[in-house]
Each structure stands twice: as structure tokens, then as C-alpha cells.
Design an enzyme around this catalytic site. Structure first.
Site, PDB file in Angstrom:
ATOM      1  N   VAL A  45     -20.231 -28.575 -49.703  1.00 42.48           N
ATOM      2  CA  VAL A  45     -21.535 -28.244 -49.126  1.00 42.48           C
ATOM      3  C   VAL A  45     -22.517 -29.397 -49.331  1.00 42.48           C
ATOM      4  O   VAL A  45     -23.261 -29.767 -48.415  1.00 42.48           O
ATOM      5  CB  VAL A  45     -22.086 -26.920 -49.707  1.00 42.48           C
ATOM      6  CG1 VAL A  45     -23.493 -26.629 -49.191  1.00 42.48           C
ATOM      7  CG2 VAL A  45     -21.157 -25.761 -49.365  1.00 42.48           C
ATOM      8  N   CYS A  46     -22.522 -29.996 -50.515  1.00 44.13           N
ATOM      9  CA  CYS A  46     -23.427 -31.110 -50.797  1.00 44.13           C
ATOM     10  C   CYS A  46     -23.160 -32.288 -49.862  1.00 44.13           C
ATOM     11  O   CYS A  46     -24.089 -32.864 -49.290  1.00 44.13           O
ATOM     12  CB  CYS A  46     -23.291 -31.566 -52.250  1.00 44.13           C
ATOM     13  SG  CYS A  46     -23.804 -30.338 -53.461  1.00 44.13           S
ATOM     14  N   THR A  47     -21.897 -32.628 -49.708  1.00 45.53           N
ATOM     15  CA  THR A  47     -21.546 -33.741 -48.819  1.00 45.53           C
ATOM     16  C   THR A  47     -22.009 -33.434 -47.406  1.00 45.53           C
ATOM     17  O   THR A  47     -22.592 -34.295 -46.727  1.00 45.53           O
ATOM     18  CB  THR A  47     -20.028 -34.010 -48.864  1.00 45.53           C
ATOM     19  OG1 THR A  47     -19.671 -34.351 -50.211  1.00 45.53           O
ATOM     20  CG2 THR A  47     -19.643 -35.149 -47.939  1.00 45.53           C
TER      21      THR A  47
END
Length: 155
Positions: A45-47
């Protein structure tokens, strides 16, 4: 609990993925700041969130706005992450003292040892004008940041 809209943003000094010192105060009077906290580099999700910002970068890094992304990863991890994903904006390390800035903004998860997904739009005077806090698995909508920035520029 995240700091509230209308409050003065806590100042900070952190190292970026190139080892340079970045201070929130350096933007006061000059630029609005989108301060984005994310849990960990190299996670799905962060990427996705950080690459979406990369793909729309002119909306978030320009003459009136600076994007600053903060995680509790080391600067070395952030350097490799930025190179791998082509991220051209500052990735700030809140590694040591671990989570100090994340705690100041009320977005540090003590049980997991990482920042939650909190975003703060800070005006040129250093006041939080908009914020969102999502649970760890829930991606944020970057269009909401753009709308909040547009309101500042129009105001």
C-alpha cells in the site's frame, strides 16, 4: 490522536534519503507543505501511494507546495526505496529517536512501531489546514490533498 486542523504544526528536523537535514520551519512563509506519514518502505500500500504521488508530482512539488513523506525507516532504507521506485521528493527518516515526529503529530502506532497513514496539509504560516488519518491497510485518496491545496491557493 492526530493533531487537529487549526493548530500550529509541530516543527521538526529530520534527515532525508540523501542524508540532508530537512526542517519544517524552512518552508514557513515560502510554501505550503503536504506532510505525509506512511508505515514502511517496500510494502504494497505504501509503495502504491508514494508512486501515485510520484506520477502526479507537479501538483505536490511546485512554486507554492512541497511534499514531505515521513516513515520510521532508516535513511539507508529510504535511499534504496526512492531509487528503486524513482521517487524524486524527500523521504524523511523518523528512525531515531524512533517515531519522535510521528508521535508529535499523533500518528505513531506504539504496538506496531510505525507511523499510521496520516496526512497534514500545512499552510505557509505553519498551521494545519487539512488532515486525514487512515488505518494501516487503507490507502489515501491523493485527490483529497489536491483539493485541500487548491483551497489554500484560492484563499
Amino acid at each position: 490522536m492526530a493533531i487537529e486542523v487549526g493548530t500550529k504544526a509541530p516543527d521538526f528536523e529530520l534527515k532525508d534519503n540523501h542524508g540532508r537535514t530537512v526542517r519544517l520551519a524552512d518552508y514557513r512563509g515560502e510554501k505550503n507543505v503536504v506532510l505525509l506519514f506512511y508505515p514502511f518502505a517496500f510494502t504494497g500500500v505504501c509503495t502504491g501511494e508514494l508512486c501515485a504521488l510520484r506520477d502526479e508530482l507537479p501538483a505536490f512539488v511546485n512554486d507554492s507546495t512541497q511534499l514531505l513523506a515521513v516513515s520510521n525507516d532508516s535513511i539507508h532504507t529510504l535511499r534504496v526505496f526512492a531509487e528503486q521506485e524513482g521517487l524524486e521528493y524527500p523521504l524523511l527518516s523518523d528512525f531515531w529517536p524512533h517515531g519522535e515526529v510521528s508521535r508529535a503529530y499523533g500518528v505513531f502506532d506504539e504496538d506496531k512501531g510505525c507511523a499510521l497513514r496520516g496526512t497534514f496539509v500545512i499552510d505557509k504560516e505553519g498551521v494545519v489546514r487539512w488532515s486525514v488519518l487512515n488505518a494501516l491497510p487503507d490507502a489515501r485518496d491523493l485527490n483529497e490533498y489536491a483539493t485541500a491545496l487548491g483551497a489554500l491557493d484560492a484563499g
